[in-house]
Scaffold this active site. Structure first.
Site, mmCIF file in Angstrom:
data_model
loop_
_atom_site.group_PDB
_atom_site.id
_atom_site.type_symbol
_atom_site.label_atom_id
_atom_site.label_comp_id
_atom_site.label_asym_id
_atom_site.label_seq_id
_atom_site.Cartn_x
_atom_site.Cartn_y
_atom_site.Cartn_z
ATOM 1 C CB SER A 143 -0.870 0.032 1.260
ATOM 2 O OG SER A 143 -1.482 1.310 1.385
ATOM 3 C CE1 TYR A 157 -4.163 -1.638 4.992
ATOM 4 C CE2 TYR A 157 -3.260 0.520 4.433
ATOM 5 C CZ TYR A 157 -3.789 -0.695 4.040
ATOM 6 O OH TYR A 157 -3.939 -0.972 2.699
#
Ligand code: NAP
Length: 248
Positions: A143, A157
């Site tokens: 990501s 995250y």
């Protein structure tokens, strides 16, 4: 060449778009999902309508037994595996790091790190030529948060996605002589359901206007990169992290 692939988290979002694109190439796609039976059935039907074969398996990537069962069922249905998309991942409501609880940390790490490790290990065991496989391609989902840090929202995250780079680079080096290419795709702001889980369903669309390309990306645009890395067209690409961020 037709392929048999495994995708984790294939019922919705980027995993579903990848399954559909692979189905359009006539590939056989085994995918798992956490709980959304109807989305899984819809994706399986769409893969078959597109010309592929589909197998949907309920299971949690954080469970070793579930991951092994997914691969066993995929091999039973479609024969030796040629490609694995390590895609299942979660986010949690945006908040300051200091306010995050232990349960949140555990679930995030179990799903995004332990889950990715278990899936990559199983992929290795099935595809490495030295272990009886016929080689293949692994694509891990990173990501943009891994380079931006997601401050004030999702630092947990971002930390879990930070593990994807070393996993990809290390395995690419470890498995090259075993006929397995290993790469990662790093999406930016992609318009999927994941943002609702972060508390802001329109986050990608809202923030996408400030990216160099001026919009959010689509799951299909990420899937194009994933399927290319799985395909023989990427036969000399390994250890790479392909950014699909619209320049962000
Ligand atoms: P999504 O739309 O929320 O879909 C998540 C998928 O993963 C669903 O199929 C879900 O199954 C499945 N899943 C969730 N937890 C699971 C578990 N423990 N075991 C098995 N499957 C599980 O997510 P997405 O946006 O497509 O994201 C896919 C990947 O791309 C993730 O790794 C994410 O971190 C990464 N990524 C996304 C973006 C973005 O902007 N969308 C950006 C960067 C990176 P159910 O349908 O059953 O819930």
């Amino acid at each position: 060449m037709s392929k048999a692939i495994v995708i984790t988290g294939g019922s919705r979002g980027i995993g579903a778009a990848t399954a559909l694109l692979a189905g359009g190439r006539g590939w056989a796609v085994a995918f798992n999902y956490a709980r959304n039976e109807s989305a899984a059935a819809e994706t399986a039907a769409a893969v078959e309508a597109a010309g592929g074969k589909a197998l949907a398996v309920k299971g949690d990537v954080a469970s070793e037994a579930d991951v092994i069962a997914l691969f066993d069922q995929a091999v039973d249905a479609f024969g030796p595996i040629d490609g694995v998309v390590n895609n299942a991942g979660i986010i949690a409501p945006a908040m300051a790091f200091a306010d995050m609880g232990l349960d949140r940390f555990r679930t995030m790490i179990d799903t995004n790190v332990l889950g990715a490790f278990l899936v990559a290990r199983e992929a290795t065991r099935r595809m490495a030529t030295s272990r009886g496989g016929r080689g293949g391609s692994i694509v891990n989902l990173s990501s943009a948060a891994a380079k931006l840090g997601a401050p004030g929202e999702f630092v947990d995250y971002a930390g879990t996605k930070g593990s994807v780079g070393p996993l990809t680079i290390g395995l690419a080096k470890e498995l090259g002589r075993d006929g397995v290419r290993v790469n990662a795709v790093m999406p930016g702001l992609i318009d999927t359901d994941i943002h609702a889980d972060g508390g802001s369903p329109d986050r990608a669309r809202r923030m996408g206007v400030n990216t160099p390309l001026g919009r959010a990306g689509t799951a299909e645009e990420v899937a194009q990169a994933i399927v290319w890395l799985l395909s023989d067209d990427a036969s000399y690409v390994s250890g790479d992290i392909v950014e699909v961020t619209g320049g962000r």
